[in-house]
Design a protein around this motif. Structure first.
Motif, PDB file in Angstrom:
ATOM      1  N   GLY A  62       0.763  -1.170   0.142  1.00 30.97           N
ATOM      2  CA  GLY A  62      -0.064   0.081  -0.030  1.00 30.97           C
ATOM      3  C   GLY A  62       0.867   1.301  -0.092  1.00 30.97           C
ATOM      4  O   GLY A  62       2.051   1.174   0.220  1.00 30.97           O
ATOM      5  N   ARG A  63       0.142   2.404  -0.192  1.00 34.82           N
ATOM      6  CA  ARG A  63       0.721   3.729  -0.192  1.00 34.82           C
ATOM      7  C   ARG A  63       1.827   3.899   0.898  1.00 34.82           C
ATOM      8  O   ARG A  63       2.619   4.329   0.476  1.00 34.82           O
ATOM      9  CB  ARG A  63      -0.417   4.683  -0.472  1.00 34.82           C
ATOM     10  CG  ARG A  63       0.069   6.032  -0.446  1.00 34.82           C
ATOM     11  CD  ARG A  63      -1.345   6.889  -0.651  1.00 34.82           C
ATOM     12  NE  ARG A  63      -2.313   6.419   0.267  1.00 34.82           N
ATOM     13  CZ  ARG A  63      -2.966   6.924   1.536  1.00 34.82           C
ATOM     14  NH1 ARG A  63      -2.167   8.050   1.713  1.00 34.82           N
ATOM     15  NH2 ARG A  63      -4.002   6.584   2.150  1.00 34.82           N
ATOM     16  N   SER A  64       1.112   3.809   2.278  1.00 35.37           N
ATOM     17  CA  SER A  64       1.729   4.101   3.258  1.00 35.37           C
ATOM     18  C   SER A  64       2.870   2.945   3.743  1.00 35.37           C
ATOM     19  O   SER A  64       3.261   2.932   4.769  1.00 35.37           O
ATOM     20  CB  SER A  64       0.879   4.342   4.569  1.00 35.37           C
ATOM     21  OG  SER A  64       0.187   3.450   4.877  1.00 35.37           O
ATOM     22  N   GLY A  65       2.972   1.772   3.122  1.00 34.42           N
ATOM     23  CA  GLY A  65       3.377   0.673   3.470  1.00 34.42           C
ATOM     24  C   GLY A  65       2.706  -0.136   4.725  1.00 34.42           C
ATOM     25  O   GLY A  65       3.165  -0.937   5.467  1.00 34.42           O
ATOM     26  N   ASN A  66       1.594   0.238   4.996  1.00 36.48           N
ATOM     27  CA  ASN A  66       0.789  -0.186   6.331  1.00 36.48           C
ATOM     28  C   ASN A  66      -0.874  -0.511   5.735  1.00 36.48           C
ATOM     29  O   ASN A  66      -1.766  -0.558   6.374  1.00 36.48           O
ATOM     30  CB  ASN A  66       0.617   1.022   7.051  1.00 36.48           C
ATOM     31  CG  ASN A  66       0.108   0.543   8.574  1.00 36.48           C
ATOM     32  OD1 ASN A  66       0.271  -0.685   8.837  1.00 36.48           O
ATOM     33  ND2 ASN A  66      -0.411   1.147   9.130  1.00 36.48           N
ATOM     34  N   ALA A  67      -0.587  -1.177   4.404  1.00 41.87           N
ATOM     35  CA  ALA A  67      -1.943  -1.677   4.282  1.00 41.87           C
ATOM     36  C   ALA A  67      -2.318  -2.942   5.122  1.00 41.87           C
ATOM     37  O   ALA A  67      -1.336  -3.564   5.589  1.00 41.87           O
ATOM     38  CB  ALA A  67      -1.944  -2.290   2.760  1.00 41.87           C
TER      39      ALA A  67
END
Lengths: 404, 404
Positions: A248-253
């Motif tokens: 994901g975008r924030s690395g936190n999907a």
DNA sequence: CAATAAATAAATCACTCTTATTTAGTTATT
DNA sequence: AATAACTAAATAAGAGTGATTTATTTATTG
């Protein structure tokens, strides 16, 4: 051999063009990924699978063998024609280090190219302290690396860290003084470890790392799409799409704990309020039972009695809800449930979750297969170690980590 | 020029290798995608963006220009050095046909390379009938193609169909005789249209197609990740990850109608029971209001009065819940809401949905931007027409449709 | 020995990269 | 105003890389 530079990577947001060296790197990763997935393959088979010419595969695999990443087996005789030579991953071809930092303990492991642990260190604590963990890593690394041969040392590809995001937000739940936990807010573990390593260092959410471990080392490792729940002190997870981990975008999907689910007494709660070992801890305290064995003997919860059954029912209900919601967004074929709990508890949780799903309104939904994870509590450390493996050797386009 | 054969496609489940022609095809698509996204670009800029050499870009763009896919603009003077030549998409470079089949009407449109409709046909009906729709398509196609010049006719790249999945399940809601709707069960519209066309034909869920239209033609077309809700007779949607439409294993990802949400009178319902124009229709009937203008004057609902406000509130609550659940699985930056309703209603729906989200427990969640779609009711037909555009000219690796 | 499959060397082809050159303008100097 | 210096864009030519094609060798079955 390079094996660097992706063929097409979403560097930042920018799409890059592709050139010959990128093409070769891609094809090399492709061959390695296929050999890993099938354990053993002969060259002509790979040529058929990839659509590449036999000659190209011949050249690529000779190079991979010369680099010590593949090893040839005994020629297969008994069929018409020249015997075929099976090739497989060289277990000694590369080594990877994984560090898991949890709320109650840290683990440091070294795995070989097949994902088999070859060394490990464990440290328990009441709450995580930056300096103590750094000292544990420094000492453990020195010992474990020294124990490897000189050739093997040069084949260490990197170190991955699996750690909960925003550790500092949990002083209450962890039972640590807030001042202590606040230190994490400005402590950059990746940078500190980077400074003492001469190989690349990676960082990822712990539950997402566990998902990566399931993807690459799990029993049925060819699954294309699945969602993964890791029930630990808290709950987290990961998502695999098209055979690639989606960060994901924030690395936190896959911050699955925030999913809204029906509350036990009306209204809605977040999944994390129903499905985590912290919830069990609270139930035990409410029932007048000492919860400390939860962390001291994580493989045996038999002494907790019916409290555990109540907990399983609660978790299963919450998970079922989250699963149906997930599947209505992305049609996952498989759901994997794993966590830091005894195998029997995990098995019971899977069965009750299946039942809870069946009791829901499933119109328009393809019921997914719900399965127990095949790795268990070592998943996070193993997943941490798999981060450099993904980055260097496997096809995992644009998903796991966006390019620097 | 070929522009066929992906560089790396998940053909079936199999990963394919990559060769030089695949590389060139990929780079050509990349150049076209970048020019489309930025409307106008000079060659050196593309070289910088892609990381490819100026010479490579020079060769590729000369070829794209020779093929009539790009056109050169007036040289830009006033800067040091040789003037740069801006290149842009040639509107006449290719044409695409879109067919939308809905519960109350069908649309057939032809768009140019920029997505601008150049011809269209509309047909309304009480319920969809296979033969009538086929006749409508046959006749409309003949007329519209004949109206194009000979050169333009040869540039038709394909026809896309946007149609609800499992049309036959809705005889009740559509108000059609079950026997009639059952005919759809064995009627293969794609095959029938294929037979009368000399270009490729594509089929996609209608809401997913609308999402594709938003991705490629939407106002802020550079969005990397978003989830899209289309509130039509029913509700559906689509998902964009890494700038690519994600269609999922079954091609039916984003079947958002099945998502469980809190029921209006306790318990849980599915999103489709709260958020669709069918729900408004039922509300109107219950309020003693004739709902037929819903379909006859879809751009003016002013006569329905407060019923519409009640409906908006209901839809917003359901959507808010679905959105928070989605974002806890995949950290979408943006949520887009569109549908077959007047602009004012859509705007009110967006505002109320934002408010409903704000009222929820958002711990651990990055609140996404909720925005109205920029396309409206033409989205499905436009999205249908975009299917061959994606397939032939754009970078959209492995997601939209798995290779045959 | 004929047939067959695997493996690979040599020659060929396609594409990108590097280097050098041309073109067309701006800026500074006389 | 004329000229020289400089710069950026564009591209031609040649080099390099990697996949494909073609032909040959090797090992085995029947």
């Amino acid at each position: 051999m390079a094996l660097t530079g992706g063929l097409q990577e979403a560097g930042g947001q920018q799409l890059r063009g592709s050139n010959q060296s990128g093409m070769r790197a891609y094809n090399e990763r492709l061959v390695l990924s296929l050999v890993r997935r099938h354990a053993v393959l002969v060259k002509t088979e790979i040529a058929r699978m990839t659509g590449l010419s036999a000659q190209t595969i011949s050249v690529i695999m000779r190079e991979l063998e010369a680099d010590g990443l593949l090893v040839r087996g005994e020629p297969i005789r008994g069929k018409v024609g020249q015997p075929s030579v099976p090739l497989s991953i060289n277990p000694e071809g590369a080594f990877f280090i994984g560090l898991k930092v949890g709320r109650r303990s840290a683990d440091l492991i070294v795995i070989n190219f097949l994902g088999k642990p070859v060394a490990s260190r464990h440290a328990g604590y009441a709450y995580p302290d930056p300096d103590a963990i750094l000292a544990f890593v420094r000492e453990g690394l020195a010992e474990m690396i020294a124990a490897l041969g000189a050739d093997q040392q040069s084949r260490i590809a990197g170190l991955g860290i699996a750690m909960p995001f925003q550790l500092w937000n949990w002083h209450d739940e962890v039972g640590a003084p807030q001042a202590q936990m606040d230190r994490w807010r400005h402590f950059d573990l990746k940078r500190e470890i980077d400074a003492i390593c001469n190989f690349p260092v990676y960082l990822q959410n712990d539950a997402t790392a566990a998902c990566a471990a399931e993807l690459i080392f799990g029993e049925r490792a060819s699954r294309q799409d699945f969602i993964y729940f890791y029930v630990g002190s808290f709950i987290g997870g990961g998502i695999v799409l098209n055979g690639s981990l989606y960060a994901g975008r924030s690395g936190n999907a896959g911050a699955l704990g925030s999913m809204p689910v029906p509350g036990r007494s009306g209204g809605t709660e977040q999944l994390i309020d129903q499905a985590s070992i912290m919830v069990l801890e609270k139930m035990l305290v409410a029932d007048g039972i000492d919860p400390s064995p939860l962390w001291q003997t994580p493989e045996d919860w038999s002494q907790f009695g019916p409290s555990v059954d109540r907990w399983i029912a609660t978790v299963a209900t919450g998970l079922a809800y989250a699963i149906v919601a997930s599947v209505s967004i992305i049609d996952f074929e498989t759901v994997i449930i794993d966590g830091g709990m005894p195998q029997a508890v995990r098995a019971a949780l899977v069965i009750e979750t299946r039942a809870a799903i069946a009791a829901m309104d499933l119109q328009g939904i393809d019921t997914p297969n719900v399965e127990a994870g095949s790795i268990g509590s070592i998943a996070r450390a193993l997943g941490a170690a798999s981060l450099p493996l993904f980055d260097k050797y496997l096809i995992d386009q644009h998903t796991l980590m966006r390019e620097a």
